[in-house]
Design a protein around this motif. Sequence first.
Motif, PDB file in Angstrom:
ATOM      1  N   ALA A  80       0.830  -1.203   0.000  1.00 52.34           N
ATOM      2  CA  ALA A  80       0.000   0.000   0.000  1.00 52.34           C
ATOM      3  C   ALA A  80       0.867   1.257   0.000  1.00 52.34           C
ATOM      4  CB  ALA A  80      -0.930  -0.005   1.209  1.00 52.34           C
ATOM      5  N   VAL A  81       1.992   1.209   0.725  1.00 50.13           N
ATOM      6  CA  VAL A  81       2.901   2.359   0.736  1.00 50.13           C
ATOM      7  C   VAL A  81       3.443   2.600  -0.668  1.00 50.13           C
ATOM      8  CG1 VAL A  81       5.153   3.137   1.527  1.00 50.13           C
ATOM      9  CG2 VAL A  81       3.518   2.209   3.158  1.00 50.13           C
ATOM     10  N   VAL A  82       3.806   1.514  -1.350  1.00 45.41           N
ATOM     11  CA  VAL A  82       4.314   1.652  -2.719  1.00 45.41           C
ATOM     12  C   VAL A  82       3.235   2.287  -3.613  1.00 45.41           C
ATOM     13  CG1 VAL A  82       5.142   0.408  -4.732  1.00 45.41           C
ATOM     14  CG2 VAL A  82       5.867  -0.292  -2.464  1.00 45.41           C
ATOM     15  N   VAL A  83       1.990   1.799  -3.477  1.00 47.16           N
ATOM     16  CA  VAL A  83       0.877   2.365  -4.249  1.00 47.16           C
ATOM     17  C   VAL A  83       0.769   3.863  -3.986  1.00 47.16           C
ATOM     18  CG1 VAL A  83      -1.627   2.408  -4.514  1.00 47.16           C
ATOM     19  CG2 VAL A  83      -0.450   0.232  -4.282  1.00 47.16           C
ATOM     20  N   PHE A  84       0.822   4.195  -2.709  1.00 41.91           N
ATOM     21  CA  PHE A  84       0.654   5.595  -2.319  1.00 41.91           C
ATOM     22  C   PHE A  84       1.767   6.462  -2.893  1.00 41.91           C
ATOM     23  CE2 PHE A  84       1.108   9.088   0.727  1.00 41.91           C
ATOM     24  CZ  PHE A  84      -0.147   9.646   0.547  1.00 41.91           C
ATOM     25  N   LEU A  85       2.994   5.973  -2.852  1.00 40.88           N
ATOM     26  CA  LEU A  85       4.109   6.765  -3.382  1.00 40.88           C
ATOM     27  C   LEU A  85       3.959   6.970  -4.893  1.00 40.88           C
ATOM     28  CD1 LEU A  85       7.118   5.416  -1.319  1.00 40.88           C
ATOM     29  CD2 LEU A  85       5.771   7.498  -1.012  1.00 40.88           C
ATOM     30  N   CYS A  86       3.529   5.924  -5.592  1.00 43.93           N
ATOM     31  CA  CYS A  86       3.275   6.075  -7.037  1.00 43.93           C
ATOM     32  C   CYS A  86       2.257   7.183  -7.271  1.00 43.93           C
ATOM     33  CB  CYS A  86       2.728   4.777  -7.622  1.00 43.93           C
ATOM     34  SG  CYS A  86       3.925   3.472  -7.791  1.00 43.93           S
ATOM     35  N   LEU A  87       1.195   7.154  -6.464  1.00 48.46           N
ATOM     36  CA  LEU A  87       0.136   8.142  -6.646  1.00 48.46           C
ATOM     37  C   LEU A  87       0.625   9.537  -6.367  1.00 48.46           C
ATOM     38  CD1 LEU A  87      -2.927   6.340  -5.232  1.00 48.46           C
ATOM     39  CD2 LEU A  87      -2.631   7.278  -7.485  1.00 48.46           C
ATOM     40  N   LEU A  88       1.478   9.659  -5.352  1.00 51.39           N
ATOM     41  CA  LEU A  88       2.041  10.957  -5.017  1.00 51.39           C
ATOM     42  C   LEU A  88       2.778  11.516  -6.227  1.00 51.39           C
ATOM     43  CD1 LEU A  88       1.563  12.111  -2.268  1.00 51.39           C
ATOM     44  CD2 LEU A  88       3.938  11.623  -1.691  1.00 51.39           C
ATOM     45  N   LEU A  89       3.534  10.632  -6.846  1.00 52.26           N
ATOM     46  CA  LEU A  89       4.281  10.993  -8.046  1.00 52.26           C
ATOM     47  C   LEU A  89       3.322  11.486  -9.140  1.00 52.26           C
ATOM     48  CD1 LEU A  89       7.392  10.464  -8.448  1.00 52.26           C
ATOM     49  CD2 LEU A  89       6.674   8.688 -10.044  1.00 52.26           C
ATOM     50  N   PHE A  90       2.252  10.708  -9.364  1.00 60.68           N
ATOM     51  CA  PHE A  90       1.281  11.089 -10.383  1.00 60.68           C
ATOM     52  C   PHE A  90       0.665  12.445 -10.053  1.00 60.68           C
ATOM     53  CE2 PHE A  90       0.334   6.338 -11.012  1.00 60.68           C
ATOM     54  CZ  PHE A  90       1.384   6.232 -11.875  1.00 60.68           C
ATOM     55  N   SER A  91       0.310  12.630  -8.779  1.00 60.09           N
ATOM     56  CA  SER A  91      -0.441  13.857  -8.489  1.00 60.09           C
ATOM     57  C   SER A  91       0.432  15.091  -8.566  1.00 60.09           C
ATOM     58  CB  SER A  91      -1.177  13.789  -7.154  1.00 60.09           C
ATOM     59  OG  SER A  91      -0.691  12.816  -6.348  1.00 60.09           O
ATOM     60  N   VAL A  92       1.727  14.946  -8.284  1.00 60.52           N
ATOM     61  CA  VAL A  92       2.615  16.094  -8.481  1.00 60.52           C
ATOM     62  C   VAL A  92       2.569  16.507  -9.942  1.00 60.52           C
ATOM     63  CG1 VAL A  92       5.023  16.807  -8.530  1.00 60.52           C
ATOM     64  CG2 VAL A  92       4.140  15.549  -6.569  1.00 60.52           C
ATOM     65  N   PHE A  93       2.704  15.503 -10.795  1.00 62.14           N
ATOM     66  CA  PHE A  93       2.647  15.717 -12.233  1.00 62.14           C
ATOM     67  C   PHE A  93       1.297  16.311 -12.622  1.00 62.14           C
ATOM     68  CE2 PHE A  93       1.648  13.931 -16.441  1.00 62.14           C
ATOM     69  CZ  PHE A  93       2.647  14.547 -17.151  1.00 62.14           C
ATOM     70  N   PHE A  94       0.260  15.702 -12.053  1.00 59.72           N
ATOM     71  CA  PHE A  94      -1.119  16.070 -12.332  1.00 59.72           C
ATOM     72  C   PHE A  94      -1.376  17.543 -12.025  1.00 59.72           C
ATOM     73  CE2 PHE A  94      -5.352  16.373 -10.369  1.00 59.72           C
ATOM     74  CZ  PHE A  94      -6.134  16.016 -11.441  1.00 59.72           C
ATOM     75  N   PHE A  95      -0.919  17.986 -10.856  1.00 54.17           N
ATOM     76  CA  PHE A  95      -1.187  19.362 -10.461  1.00 54.17           C
ATOM     77  C   PHE A  95      -0.397  20.348 -11.297  1.00 54.17           C
ATOM     78  CE2 PHE A  95      -3.379  18.161  -6.512  1.00 54.17           C
ATOM     79  CZ  PHE A  95      -4.463  18.977  -6.725  1.00 54.17           C
ATOM     80  N   LYS A  96       0.803  19.963 -11.682  1.00 53.90           N
ATOM     81  CA  LYS A  96       1.602  20.809 -12.561  1.00 53.90           C
ATOM     82  C   LYS A  96       0.855  21.025 -13.870  1.00 53.90           C
ATOM     83  CE  LYS A  96       6.292  21.485 -11.955  1.00 53.90           C
ATOM     84  NZ  LYS A  96       7.319  20.698 -11.300  1.00 53.90           N
TER      85      LYS A  96
END
Lengths: 404, 414
Positions: B390-406
Motif C-alpha cells: 500500500a505504501v508503494v501504491v501511495f508513493l506512485c500516486l504521489l508521483l502522479f499527483s505532483v505531475f497532475f497538479f503541474k
Amino acid sequence: MGALRHGYVTAPLLGALWAFTIAVTVSVSFAFATGEAFKPSLWLSLLFGAAAGVIALKAPGRWTGVGVVSLAFALLGAAGFGAVLSGEGVSLGKTLLAGLCAGFFTALPLAVFLEDCTWGALTRHEFEEALIRFFTGIGYIFFTAIVVIPFYVMVMTSLKSQQALLQNPLDFSLELSKGWGLFRSYSELFADFGFGGYLMTSLLVSVATVAITLAFSVPGAYAVARLRFKGQAAFSRSILLIYMVPMIVLALPIYIVFSMVGLRNSIFGIILIYPVTTIPVALYMLQGYFRGLPAEVEEAGLMDGLSRLAVIWKITLPLSLPALASVSLYVFMIAWNEFLLAFMLLDDPSKFTLTRGVAMLNSSEIPRQHLMAGAVIATVPIMVLFLGLERFMTKGLTAGSVKG
Amino acid sequence: MTSLSPPKGTGPLGRREARLAWGLLMPTIISVALVVILPLLSIFWISVKPVQLADLRAPAPVVRESLRGRPAAPSDPAQYEIRIRNSSQDKPILGVTLADTLPEGLTILAPDPRCTIDGAEIFCDFGDLEPGYRERMRMEAQVSQAFLDADPDLDASEPRLTYRSENILTNSEFTLDNFRRVFDGGEFWAVLWTTMFYTVFGTIGALVFGLFAAMLLNKSFKGQGVLRGLYLFPYVAPVIAVAFTWVTLFDPFSGSANALLLQMGVTQAPINFFGERPLALIMVTVFEIWRYFPLSFLFILARMQSIDTDMYEAADMDGASPFQKFWFLSLPQLLGILSVLFLLRFIWTFNKFDDIFLLTGGNAGTRTLTVNVYEQAFALANIGAGAAVAVVVFLCLLLFSVFFFKFISREEGL
C-alpha cells in the motif's frame, strides 16, 4: 487511396464489409434468441455483399434494390449458400427469416450509405460521407451489441434452469409454459437467502449515506465557494487530491481499527465509513454549482437581516435543488454499488448489504442462475432510478465523476 | 496628512467570515482526517511492523468458573474451579489478576496460595501466563442449603480481570522484512508491469472508445436519448453484477461466448478467457474499457456539443472534407478535455481493485498493485506486507499527483 474513390470500387467494397458485419450480427442475434446453430459465412457474405453494393448503386429505386437483395439473400440462405448459414435442425422458416433479415439490413443501410455516390469517380466529399455513414452504422451495431449482450445474458440466465444452461449455453429462449416457475431463482433468493433483508439494508445504508453526505458537504461547499478565508484555494484543490487515494489503501487500516474496536460486522460501522468516501466528491460538485449562483441574491438576503446560515437555508438551498438532486443520486449510486468495504467489513450474513450478498452467491455450490438473479436484483433498482431521473443523473455524472 | 490607501490586513468582519468558513468546514475536515489522513499515516507505521492477520486480536486470558463434585447436600465435598488459559499460542500475558464476588452460601475452605479471600470477595494473582498456558485451579469449598436451593450460575458474575499484553501494533518492534518481501524476487516487477499494462491500455482504450461513441451520438436523431442512456449502463450498474455476468458469459464450460465461438468455427476448443496467461490480462483490460468508456463518452459528448457551429460552417464554405473537419477542427477543441480525462482516468484505473478482484481474483497474471495489497494482507494473512505494498501504491500516486497538479492547473474546467 485514389483508386478507391470510384463508385464501382467503393460500392462493392463497403457492401462486402457491411454484409459481413450484418451476417455476424444476424447469426449472433438468431443464435442468442433461438439457441439454434446459425453461423456467418465469410466468403459468401463478402461476395453477396459486394453484389448488394453494386445493386444499391445501380437500382432504379431504393426499395426495388432492397426488395431484390432481401429476397435473394433469403432464397440463397434456404438453398444453403447464404451469407448466414444454418446448421442442422434449423427449420426452413427460421432459415428464410434469417436470410431475409440479413438481406434487408444489408441492403437498406447500404442504400443510405451510398446515397450521393455515382458509378464513376467520386469527389472527396462524397467518398468520405459514404465512409463516415458506413462507420457510423458499424459503430451503432458494435456499441449496442457490447452493451446489450451482457445485460441480456444476465437477465436470461437468471430465468433458466441449471440443466438447460449446461445443455446449450446459447439457448436463451424462455420456456413460457413454466409461467411463474421462470422466477424460481428469485423466489428462492428472497425466501432462503434473505435477499429481502439485504435490499432493505442496502436501501438504509444508501439513504443514510446520502443524508449524512449532504449534511456535511453543503456547509463545506458553501464555505469554499462563497466565503473568503486563508487557504481557500489550497482547500478546494486538496479536495481533488482526496479522491485520488485508493480505497484499498484506506480499507486496510480501517479493517484493523474496526476489528479492534468491534465495529466490524455492524451496519453502524458501514454508515460511519461510507459518507466519508463520498463527502469530498459531493463537496466538489456542490461548490462548483454554488459558485455559479448569483451572489447578489444572497447579499440582498444579508442586507435584509438574515444571518449567513439563514441565507444558506432560505436562499441558496432552494436555488440549488437540481444540483442537490444530482449529487444525491450520484452519492446514492456510489453507496449502492459499493463493494470493497462491504466485502471486507461484513462477515455476518444477517447484516449483508446487497452487493455483499451477491458476492456470497459466487460459490461452486450455488447455481449460476441464482448468482445472475442476485445480480439482476442489485442492478434493477439503480437502473430504474437512473432511467427515471436520467437528466439529473447524467448531470451528476458529468459534474462529479472524475471519480469512478 | 491622512493616508488614502486601502486598509491592509483583515478587519473584524473578515475575521468573522473566516471563522464561519472554518466552522462550516470543520465537520468535513474532522471526518476526512479521521477516515482518510489518519489511515494513510498508519499505513506507513504498519508497513514496518511484523504483524500478521492473527495478531489483530491481542492475547487475553480466558476464564471460566465452575463448581465441581456435584454436591447434593450441604455436607458433600465440593470444589470451586477456576479454569484459565492464554488465548495466544505465541505471546505471554503479564501480571494477570482476577477478582470476583462469590455467590451467597459458597465458602472456600482451603484457598489456593495465590488467592486471598475477603468475605464474599475472591482475589487471585496469577502472575505471568506463558504462551499457550492453561490451568485448572481447584479449591475445596462448602455450600449451604440456601446455595443449593438457588443453584446460581457461577459464570453469571463476570470476573474482573487485569492484565498487560503486548499488542504488536503498539510495541517498539520494527522490521524492514515487509518491504524485503514485497521487492523480493521478480514478482514485484511482474506485478508492476501488469499494473502499467492495465492502467495504460485501460485508460487509452476507454478514451478512444468514448470518443467514438461520442461521435456517434453527436447529432440529433430519434432515439438519441435512448441510446445515450443505454450506453451509460455499464458504468451505472453495480460492478459486482457486471463482473459476475462477464465471468458467466466467458466461462470455459458453460459460457455463451465460448459456445458461440465454437458454433461459428472460430475456435476448435473452448477458451479459458479469465484463466490463461496473457489472455486474462487482456480480458480484464477489455472489461475496464467496457465499463468506463461511458464516462469518457459523457464528458467528450458534453464538450462536443459546446463547440461553436460557426467554425464548421466556415470550414464547409472553404470546402473542407468531413475528415479534415474532424482532424483540424474537432480534435484540437477536444484536446483539453481528453488530456484531463486521461490524467484522471489514469489515476483511477491505477487505483482500481474491485474489477480485477471479482473477475480473476488476481490469478493468471492479472495481479496489479492494488490486488497485491489484498493478496498479501488477507490471502497470505500478512498485514505488514500488505501495508508495504500500500505504501508503494501511495508513493506512485504521489508521483502522479505532483505531475497532475503541474499539468492540470493549465487546463480548463477542473
